[in-house]
Structure formats: structure tokens, C-alpha cells
Design an enzyme around this catalytic site. Structure first.
Site, PDB file in Angstrom:
ATOM      1  N   SER A 180       0.686  -1.140   0.233  1.00 27.95           N
ATOM      2  CA  SER A 180       0.292   0.028   0.423  1.00 27.95           C
ATOM      3  C   SER A 180       0.844   1.585   0.139  1.00 27.95           C
ATOM      4  O   SER A 180       0.531   2.274  -0.323  1.00 27.95           O
ATOM      5  CB  SER A 180      -0.815  -0.019   0.695  1.00 27.95           C
ATOM      6  OG  SER A 180      -0.664  -0.263   2.296  1.00 27.95           O
ATOM      7  N   GLU A 182       3.402   2.096  -1.773  1.00 25.82           N
ATOM      8  CA  GLU A 182       4.669   2.192  -3.009  1.00 25.82           C
ATOM      9  C   GLU A 182       3.143   3.336  -3.965  1.00 25.82           C
ATOM     10  O   GLU A 182       2.567   2.147  -4.411  1.00 25.82           O
ATOM     11  CB  GLU A 182       4.705   1.067  -3.829  1.00 25.82           C
ATOM     12  CG  GLU A 182       5.634  -0.176  -2.417  1.00 25.82           C
ATOM     13  CD  GLU A 182       5.502  -1.642  -2.774  1.00 25.82           C
ATOM     14  OE1 GLU A 182       4.847  -1.646  -3.897  1.00 25.82           O
ATOM     15  OE2 GLU A 182       6.186  -1.756  -2.041  1.00 25.82           O
ATOM     16  N   ARG A 237       2.035  -1.432   4.727  1.00 26.15           N
ATOM     17  CA  ARG A 237       2.586  -2.038   3.521  1.00 26.15           C
ATOM     18  C   ARG A 237       1.923  -3.065   3.257  1.00 26.15           C
ATOM     19  O   ARG A 237       1.321  -3.330   2.353  1.00 26.15           O
ATOM     20  CB  ARG A 237       4.135  -2.486   3.635  1.00 26.15           C
ATOM     21  CG  ARG A 237       4.609  -3.765   3.087  1.00 26.15           C
ATOM     22  CD  ARG A 237       6.177  -4.255   3.805  1.00 26.15           C
ATOM     23  NE  ARG A 237       6.645  -5.741   3.204  1.00 26.15           N
ATOM     24  CZ  ARG A 237       7.254  -5.819   1.414  1.00 26.15           C
ATOM     25  NH1 ARG A 237       8.002  -4.681   1.540  1.00 26.15           N
ATOM     26  NH2 ARG A 237       7.811  -7.447   1.785  1.00 26.15           N
ATOM     27  N   ASN A 254       2.228  -9.791  -0.719  1.00 23.26           N
ATOM     28  CA  ASN A 254       3.458 -10.705  -1.851  1.00 23.26           C
ATOM     29  C   ASN A 254       3.895 -11.893  -1.014  1.00 23.26           C
ATOM     30  O   ASN A 254       5.032 -11.779  -1.325  1.00 23.26           O
ATOM     31  CB  ASN A 254       4.259  -9.213  -2.310  1.00 23.26           C
ATOM     32  CG  ASN A 254       4.915  -9.918  -3.850  1.00 23.26           C
ATOM     33  OD1 ASN A 254       4.461 -10.654  -4.464  1.00 23.26           O
ATOM     34  ND2 ASN A 254       5.469  -9.504  -3.992  1.00 23.26           N
ATOM     35  N   ARG A 255       3.667 -12.265  -0.235  1.00 20.68           N
ATOM     36  CA  ARG A 255       4.390 -13.177   0.509  1.00 20.68           C
ATOM     37  C   ARG A 255       3.141 -14.079   0.752  1.00 20.68           C
ATOM     38  O   ARG A 255       3.262 -15.507   1.759  1.00 20.68           O
ATOM     39  CB  ARG A 255       4.661 -13.232   1.669  1.00 20.68           C
ATOM     40  CG  ARG A 255       6.466 -12.444   1.882  1.00 20.68           C
ATOM     41  CD  ARG A 255       7.038 -12.486   0.597  1.00 20.68           C
ATOM     42  NE  ARG A 255       8.167 -11.890   0.634  1.00 20.68           N
ATOM     43  CZ  ARG A 255       8.438 -11.101   0.166  1.00 20.68           C
ATOM     44  NH1 ARG A 255       7.604 -10.889  -0.849  1.00 20.68           N
ATOM     45  NH2 ARG A 255       9.744  -9.889  -0.297  1.00 20.68           N
ATOM     46  N   GLU A 380       9.691  -3.302 -10.617  1.00 23.15           N
ATOM     47  CA  GLU A 380      10.010  -2.298  -9.264  1.00 23.15           C
ATOM     48  C   GLU A 380      10.429  -1.150 -10.048  1.00 23.15           C
ATOM     49  O   GLU A 380      11.320  -0.507 -10.530  1.00 23.15           O
ATOM     50  CB  GLU A 380      11.117  -2.874  -8.412  1.00 23.15           C
ATOM     51  CG  GLU A 380      11.106  -3.565  -8.015  1.00 23.15           C
ATOM     52  CD  GLU A 380      10.243  -4.187  -6.071  1.00 23.15           C
ATOM     53  OE1 GLU A 380      10.261  -2.764  -6.084  1.00 23.15           O
ATOM     54  OE2 GLU A 380       9.766  -5.064  -5.897  1.00 23.15           O
TER      55      GLU A 380
END
Length: 419
Positions: A180, A182, A237, A254-255, A380
Site C-alpha cells: 500500500s 508504494e 505495507r 506478496n508472501r 519495481e
């Protein structure tokens, strides 16, 4: 101006926003594996409340860490005592946050159309969701809004579908903002959505893509976390789910995917920024995408967009073994970053996740690749650490424009290489 900064801190305190006055972001340079392990020891010291923006990976790979003001002296002494070099990348995190908030406040206005929407500033969840409705209303024959689920806190999860007709045609999926904080990713996603509607029927190469392939775009992939970055903690995040037996909130989405889940490259500690969750797909934000992808059954490219570090990566993240399509994905990555660099000269590195950045288990594109989606990529975006997650709004449009060229390269390849 100084008065405005003081006011912003006071307002933050009044409205419950977490402040980061005196917090610094250090860039740590590790020379060998022993130093990597020392930094990992530092990472495990929870009382220091360190926030690793780029975690310890391998020698030569920079490590960026946000250090709260009370911990700065202890961290610097630790590094110096072990001969580990570092430099200060951001002197005071709060000063960047104040500038970001002032910019948002100065340009805040309710857009009446997607033409008057300000793409060069950061927006709240509500503003982005309003934008989705405007875009659909203006382009009813090209764009539709699909709700694929609800978040842990009950917010709708929306995906835009761009299609020239038919159902379950070969498709490309793009998501932004799964982490979040980013913010440049969600902002770029908004720009991509407008770009698609502008270029269809005008740009021959893109029109050819959309005449054959559908595009699904999830701009705010972690709505609860994103709302929280605006209301309370800009550095948030994870998701906002609760874990039984822990006071710590959230899972790293993302894990949380069912690919190498729970292996090295994720944490079993609910307080960690890389906490993988109790089980794969525990997070509704992840499960909603999993169900959608499985139900659709014809997604040919899956692109998940993060920041920062200027990288384009393909699987795997959880193991060093090359994927069967390694050569093709590597060549396509090279072509995509070359196209990206053609606009402003921005240099992206590329490779498998585990080699380009670090080991990460349970990641999005490892799962999508395991589902037979050959063209699975993670970006990225800007920058390489000067601002990190706090990229100035003046860089939103340049970031989106250059990234679009890389996306076009991947989409054209997907169109021209059906499988």
C-alpha cells in the site's frame, strides 16, 4: 512555509497520523556474507522498530532501512562496530511527508471528468474509486468495472476490464499497489487506465492488442492498507487483517500466494513486514485474484507492479532453479527495459526475482507462473533510493510514461506469441 510544516505536524497529531520526525533512511553497504548476516541480526531486534525498505540479500546489494529517531544512535554504533559502511539517504522522513501532504492539499479538487483529473498528484482511495466510475461512464463500450471481492475491512475490490467484445478472450492482467505504501504504483495505474482509453483507435499498435486481448487492471490491490496510508501511517505495507494470538496487524500480500509458501524469504512472525500469514491465500485481497484468475482460465500475461528499485523481474523468487521459459522471459525483459529507457534514459536491471533482488517465497508471479501464465512479470518502479517510497509527485507522469513503453513491449509480445 515553515508555519505550514509545523501546522501539518500538529494536524497529524490531532487526527491520529503517525509522525516520522527525526526518522532517517540509511543505505547500508555489505561487503561479504558475514556482514549480510550481521544486518539480519539487526533486523531481528524488534525493540529497534526498524523498517527495511530493501532488506538484506547478498553482498553488493544495497540495504535501505528506515530507523526511528530513538534507535539511530544504537544502529549506527552497531554498524560501525562491525565495520559495515552506511550513508544517510533521507535525513528526516517527516520532512518528505510534509512536502507530499502540502502538494496533495494544494492540488486537491473534485474532477468532473477524466480529462480534468490531475494525474500529477497523489490521490486517496475515494478519489481513485471516483475516477474508475468516471472512466467507465465516459467509455461504456470499452471499459467496465468488476467487483472481485471485499477486503478484510469490507471495502470493495475493483478491477477495470478493457475489452472490445467477447468473453474470456485471451487476457493481460496488470495490478498496482499490492504493497500500500508504494504510492507511485497506484498513481501510475490511474494513468495507464486513461492511456488505454486514449490510445485505442488512435495508436495502431495498441489498437491491435486490444482488438484481440482483453486487459484487466486492478489499480488499488490492497484497499485497506492504502486507506490506512492516508489516514494513519504513510509507511504501511501490509493488509489490515487480524492474526489470532498477536497484537500485530496485517499480512504481506506478496508472501501469501501458494508458491513456495512459508519457505525462506518470508517471515512467520506476525509483526514482520514480510509476514506470510497463517496459510496460503489467507488474505481475501489475494484469494479474490486467485479465484478470478482460475475462473477466467485464459490469462496469458500477468504483471504485478511495485516500487522501488528500477527492476523488471520474472520467476522464480523462492528458488534458484531457472524457469523452463528462462531464455524467452530474459530476452523479453531486456527488450522491455530497453523500450523503457528510450524515453528518459531511466536504467532498469532485469532477471529472476531471486537473483535480481532477493529470495521471496509466496510471491504473486511465482503462483501465476505455476498456473501456466508464461508471461509473469514484476516491476519495481522508480527510484533507486533517493526518495524510495516517497517519490515526489512530479515524477508520477514520467514514471508512468516510461513504464507504459515496457508494458507495451510485453503486451505486443503476448499478442504475437500465442500459446
Amino acid at each position: 512555509m515553515r508555519g505550514l510544516l509545523v501546522l501539518s505536524v500538529l494536524l497529524g497529531a490531532v487526527f491520529g497520523k503517525e509522525d516520522f520526525v527525526g526518522h532517517q533512511v540509511l543505505r547500508i553497504s555489505v561487503a561479504d556474507e558475514a556482514q549480510v548476516q550481521k544486518v539480519k541480526e539487526l533486523e531481528d531486534l524488534e525493540h529497534l522498530q526498524l523498517d527495511f525498505w530493501r532488506g538484506p540479500a547478498h553482498p553488493g546489494s544495497p540495504i535501505d532501512v528506515r530507523v526511528p529517531f530513538p534507535s539511530i544512535q544504537a544502529v549506527k554504533i552497531f554498524l560501525e562496530s562491525h565495520g559495515i559502511s552506511y550513508e544517510t539517504m533521507i535525513e528526516d522522513v517527516q520532512s518528505l511527508l510534509d512536502e507530499e501532504q502540502e502538494q496533495m492539499f494544494a492540488f486537491r479538487s473534485r474532477a468532473r471528468s477524466t480529462d480534468t483529473f490531475n494525474y500529477a498528484t497523489y490521490h486517496t482511495l475515494e478519489e481513485i474509486y471516483d475516477f474508475l466510475d468516471l472512466l467507465v461512464a465516459e467509455n461504456p463500450h470499452l471499459v467496465s468495472k468488476i467487483q472481485i471481492g471485499n477486503t478484510y475491512e469490507g471495502r470493495p475490490i475493483y478491477v477495470l476490464k478493457f475489452s472490445t467484445g467477447g468473453s474470456k478472450r485471451p487476457a493481460i492482467w496488470i495490478d498496482t499497489g499490492i504493497h500500500s505504501r508504494e504510492w507511485v504504483t497506484q498513481a501510475s495505474g490511474v494513468w495507464f487506465a486513461k492511456k488505454i482509453t486514449q490510445d485505442y483507435g488512435q495508436d495502431a499498435a495498441f489498437t491491435a492488442i486490444l482488438d484481440t486481448l482483453d486487459i484487466f487492471l486492478e489499480i488499488v490491490t490492497n484497499p485497506d492498507g492504502f486507506a490506512f496510508t492516508h489516514s494513519t501511517n504513510r509507511m504501511w505495507r501490509k493488509t489490515r487483517s487480524h492474526t489470532a494470538g498477536s497484537l500485530c496487524i496485517g499480512v504481506d500480500p506478496n508472501r501469501n500466494w501458494d508458491a513456495g509458501f512459508g519457505l525462506s524469504g518470508a517471515s512467520s512472525n506476525p509483526c514482520s513486514e514480510t509476514y506470510h500469514g497463517k496459510f496460503a491465500n489467507s488474505e481475501v485481497e489475494v484469494k479474490s485474484i486467485v479465484d478470478f484468475v482460475k475462473d477466467h482460465g485464459n490469462i496469458k500475461a500477468f504483471i504485478s507492479i511495485h516500487s522501488y528499485s528500477q527492476l523488471l523481474m520474472y520467476p522464480y523468487g523462492y528458488k534458484t532453479e531457472p524457469v523452463p521459459d528462462q531464455d524467452e522471459l530474459d530476452q523479453l525483459s531486456k527488450a522491455a527495459v530497453t523500450a523503457l529507457a528510450s524515453l528518459y534514459g531511466t536504467k532498469f536491471n532485469y532477471g529472476s526475482i531471486i537473483k535480481a533482488i532477493y529470495q521471496a517465497s509466496g510471491s504473486t508471479i511465482d503462483w501465476t507462473y505455476s498456473q501456466g501464465i508464461k508471461y509473469s512479470f514484476t516491476f519495481e518502479l522508480r527510484d533507486t533510493g533517493r526518495y524510495g517510497f516517497l517519490l515526489p509527485a512530479s515524477q508520477i507522469i514520467p514514471t508512468a510514461k516510461e513504464t507504459w513503453l515496457a508494458l507495451l513491449t510485453i503486451m505486443e509480445h503476448t499478442l504475437n506469441h500465442p500459446y
